[in-house]
Structure formats: C-alpha cells, structure tokens
Design a protein around this motif. Sequence first.
Motif, mmCIF file in Angstrom:
data_model
loop_
_atom_site.group_PDB
_atom_site.id
_atom_site.type_symbol
_atom_site.label_atom_id
_atom_site.label_comp_id
_atom_site.label_asym_id
_atom_site.label_seq_id
_atom_site.Cartn_x
_atom_site.Cartn_y
_atom_site.Cartn_z
ATOM 1 N N ARG A 182 63.120 6.809 53.706
ATOM 2 C CA ARG A 182 62.025 6.761 52.738
ATOM 3 C C ARG A 182 61.987 5.413 52.016
ATOM 4 O O ARG A 182 62.117 5.337 50.791
ATOM 5 C CB ARG A 182 62.175 7.880 51.706
ATOM 6 C CG ARG A 182 62.258 9.282 52.266
ATOM 7 C CD ARG A 182 60.943 9.759 52.839
ATOM 8 N NE ARG A 182 59.899 9.863 51.828
ATOM 9 C CZ ARG A 182 58.666 10.297 52.094
ATOM 10 N NH1 ARG A 182 58.346 10.652 53.343
ATOM 11 N NH2 ARG A 182 57.766 10.364 51.150
ATOM 12 N N SER B 71 42.823 14.918 54.289
ATOM 13 C CA SER B 71 43.398 16.238 53.997
ATOM 14 C C SER B 71 44.859 16.351 54.450
ATOM 15 O O SER B 71 45.252 17.329 55.089
ATOM 16 C CB SER B 71 42.558 17.332 54.671
ATOM 17 O OG SER B 71 41.217 17.267 54.220
ATOM 18 N N GLY B 72 45.650 15.341 54.119
ATOM 19 C CA GLY B 72 47.072 15.398 54.411
ATOM 20 C C GLY B 72 47.446 15.107 55.847
ATOM 21 O O GLY B 72 48.609 15.299 56.227
ATOM 22 N N ARG B 73 46.514 14.635 56.653
ATOM 23 C CA ARG B 73 46.797 14.274 58.047
ATOM 24 C C ARG B 73 46.401 12.820 58.273
ATOM 25 O O ARG B 73 45.299 12.399 57.904
ATOM 26 C CB ARG B 73 46.019 15.164 59.018
ATOM 27 C CG ARG B 73 46.242 16.655 58.845
ATOM 28 C CD ARG B 73 47.607 17.105 59.275
ATOM 29 N NE ARG B 73 47.853 16.897 60.697
ATOM 30 C CZ ARG B 73 48.962 17.310 61.317
ATOM 31 N NH1 ARG B 73 49.921 17.932 60.633
ATOM 32 N NH2 ARG B 73 49.127 17.085 62.604
ATOM 33 N N PRO C 283 51.414 14.503 59.692
ATOM 34 C CA PRO C 283 51.338 14.971 58.307
ATOM 35 C C PRO C 283 51.900 13.927 57.341
ATOM 36 O O PRO C 283 52.967 13.352 57.577
ATOM 37 C CB PRO C 283 52.203 16.234 58.311
ATOM 38 C CG PRO C 283 53.148 16.051 59.454
ATOM 39 C CD PRO C 283 52.404 15.252 60.487
ATOM 40 N N VAL C 284 51.167 13.670 56.243
ATOM 41 C CA VAL C 284 51.608 12.708 55.220
ATOM 42 C C VAL C 284 51.286 13.286 53.849
ATOM 43 O O VAL C 284 50.546 14.271 53.707
ATOM 44 C CB VAL C 284 50.896 11.344 55.389
ATOM 45 C CG1 VAL C 284 51.354 10.651 56.654
ATOM 46 C CG2 VAL C 284 49.385 11.501 55.382
ATOM 47 N N ASP C 285 51.847 12.655 52.806
ATOM 48 C CA ASP C 285 51.674 13.165 51.453
ATOM 49 C C ASP C 285 51.004 12.150 50.539
ATOM 50 O O ASP C 285 51.426 11.916 49.411
ATOM 51 C CB ASP C 285 53.025 13.596 50.857
ATOM 52 C CG ASP C 285 54.048 12.469 50.854
ATOM 53 O OD1 ASP C 285 53.711 11.362 51.356
ATOM 54 O OD2 ASP C 285 55.164 12.681 50.357
ATOM 55 N N VAL C 286 49.945 11.497 51.046
ATOM 56 C CA VAL C 286 49.197 10.526 50.241
ATOM 57 C C VAL C 286 47.726 10.928 50.207
ATOM 58 O O VAL C 286 47.278 11.792 50.972
ATOM 59 C CB VAL C 286 49.337 9.099 50.819
ATOM 60 C CG1 VAL C 286 50.779 8.633 50.735
ATOM 61 C CG2 VAL C 286 48.826 9.019 52.247
ATOM 62 N N ASP D 4 59.700 13.302 60.004
ATOM 63 C CA ASP D 4 58.784 12.887 58.942
ATOM 64 C C ASP D 4 58.468 11.399 59.044
ATOM 65 O O ASP D 4 59.291 10.600 59.494
ATOM 66 C CB ASP D 4 59.396 13.169 57.570
ATOM 67 C CG ASP D 4 59.615 14.656 57.324
ATOM 68 O OD1 ASP D 4 58.875 15.467 57.931
ATOM 69 O OD2 ASP D 4 60.522 15.003 56.547
#
Length: 344
Positions: A220, A242-244, A253-256, A328
């Motif tokens: 990370r 939408s998180g993809r 999948p991502v968290d931005v 991830d």
Amino acid sequence: MGELQLRKVSKRFGPTRALHEIDLDIPSGHMTAVLGPSGCGKTTLLRCVAGFESLDAGEIWVAGGRIDNLRPERRNIAVVPQEGALFPHLTVARNIAYGLRRFARKSDRVSEVLELVGLPGYEKRMPHELSGGQQQRVALARAMAPHPALILLDEPFSALDASLRADLRAQVRQALAADEATAVLVTHDQEEALSVADKVAVMCEGQIQQVDIPTQLYSRPTNEWVARFVGEAVMVPAQVRSGRAETSLGNLPVDVADGTARIMVRPEQIQLDHTAVSGPTATIAHIEYFGHDTLVDLQLSDGMEVTARILGAAPQVGQEVSVSVSGDVVAYQADKPLITEKAA
C-alpha cells in the motif's frame, strides 16, 4: 535504550534544502530503516542525529531528553560507518572495549557482544586477520558494547560482496534484537530495508514520503513515487466507476471516487494463461530468466506494455496469452501527489 523522536527537523547547505520539516518516531528496541535514493537527505539526517551536522530548525529527542544542542560525544549515540573503521593496531577485544569505562566489566561485555555478533573467541585477532563481513560485525559489537541509547548504521553492508550481505544482514538484525537495541539503518537498498527493519521510512527530496511496516509499504505505497521506488510497479491508467477500475488488465475493485486514476499492480500479481485465451489478452514480447523466477514483457491488445513476474516455465516469445490480476491493487488520483515542496 531510548526512543528517538524528530520534530520538524530541517537542514540547508547554502541554497540546497537537504531536510525539510522531518517528523519521525522510532520506539525503543526497534530498528527503523531510512530508505531513499542518493541525494535524498538520508545521510544528512543520520549526521544530524549523531551531531556531526547542526540543525537549522527542529528538535531531536532520545530517551526523553533533547539532544540537538549537545556535542556528539555527549549524545550517547553510536555510529557504525560504511566501512567498520576499526583501529588497525588494536586487537578485536581492545577495539570493542575502547568505549567501555569500567575496566572490571570490559572483558565480560566484550565476550557478550562477540557472542551476539557470532564471533566468540575472536578477542585476540587483529583487524587485518578478519574478512570484510567479520570486520563489520566487530564494528557493530564495538557500537553495542557501551549500551548506547541509539545505534546509527550508515549503509554498513554496501562495501561487501552481494553473497555476504544477506547473511550479515540477518546476523546484525538478530544481534540488535537480542541486545534490545534501538537502531536506525540508512540505506538505498530496498531489499535490505524490507528484510531487516521493523519499519521503513522512505525519503525523497529531503522529506519523508511514508513510514510503515515493510509489508504495508510494499502493498500500500502512499503515492506513485513510493510505489515505483519500493519494488517494481506496473502503472495502468483507469477509469473508475462505482468502485471498479476499468483497465487494460480487466475491471479491478478499488476504493477511490469515480474518475480517472492510475492503478498500481506488482509484476507478480499479473497472471498468465496460455492454455485458454479469454478476457484481456497480450503477446509475449520478451523473456528474462533468473532461475528462481522469470520476467515476462507483455504487449497488451491495446498496445500498452507491462511486465509480469512468474514462477516456472514461461510461454514462448510471440505467443498470445490471457492476462488477469490477483490480489488487491492500489489506485492513485490527483489528490495523492508526491509529498514534496520546491526549495525557496
């Protein structure tokens, strides 16, 4: 042993800003590696802690006491230089005992630290009778002998052959841990930092970009510069919805937030399948075999070039394969720039 705390530490050499408001905490009994390229300020940081350079601003605290206003010999800090710098006319025992004050306890402590660094029975040897690795271990034993509050290691393995470095790193780490020493290792070697340190502080242009445990630092990284400097990184442009993240390597999948981004993928995360070509595809452009693994340069169907690291036999150059990403990934957007400022 004592905790090291740096607060807004800054240093200039004329117009050159070497350190800019460095904040760093190193717990007692831990080893932290300061990692960065040449010229990033890591050696200047070590010299400021040791007292060989004065600060322009900021504070340095060791074991609860402020030391930046003290002379080097009063800071209770030991330094292990790149080349051990042993006294050539003194035996191993006398080198180690040089900084010990109580004569009655010298021989016991000398034997103790030689045991810790894996050189029991070497008391009567002369420095010229030792290998490079053995000399560095004696230098470490000399630094450890008086129980300093802090031990600073300035790229102590850089002068050694690659075949010796890995073993010596492990021995040094074990010795410091056994003596419950607080230590700072300055290095430009990523493998060295990740393999021996409890935490790693990554520096660039006089500032710390990230401080983290090795596994988190690798998986990370806080920005693209850290991602590229610590290990190898494949940076893939993406559109996030939408998180993809929609990329040439598939939807990940991502968290931005939605928008454009760059996705960091480690080469070992890129999986190849040449038995059933489906999904995103690539052509094998080049293969570099290392024995324990193989680097495979790929040209994706949209023309983008990426590198995969695989185990076992690789497909042939020119062969078409399907590609996918395991594990991830990390997404970077405009709000995660390099943590740096231009010098005034």
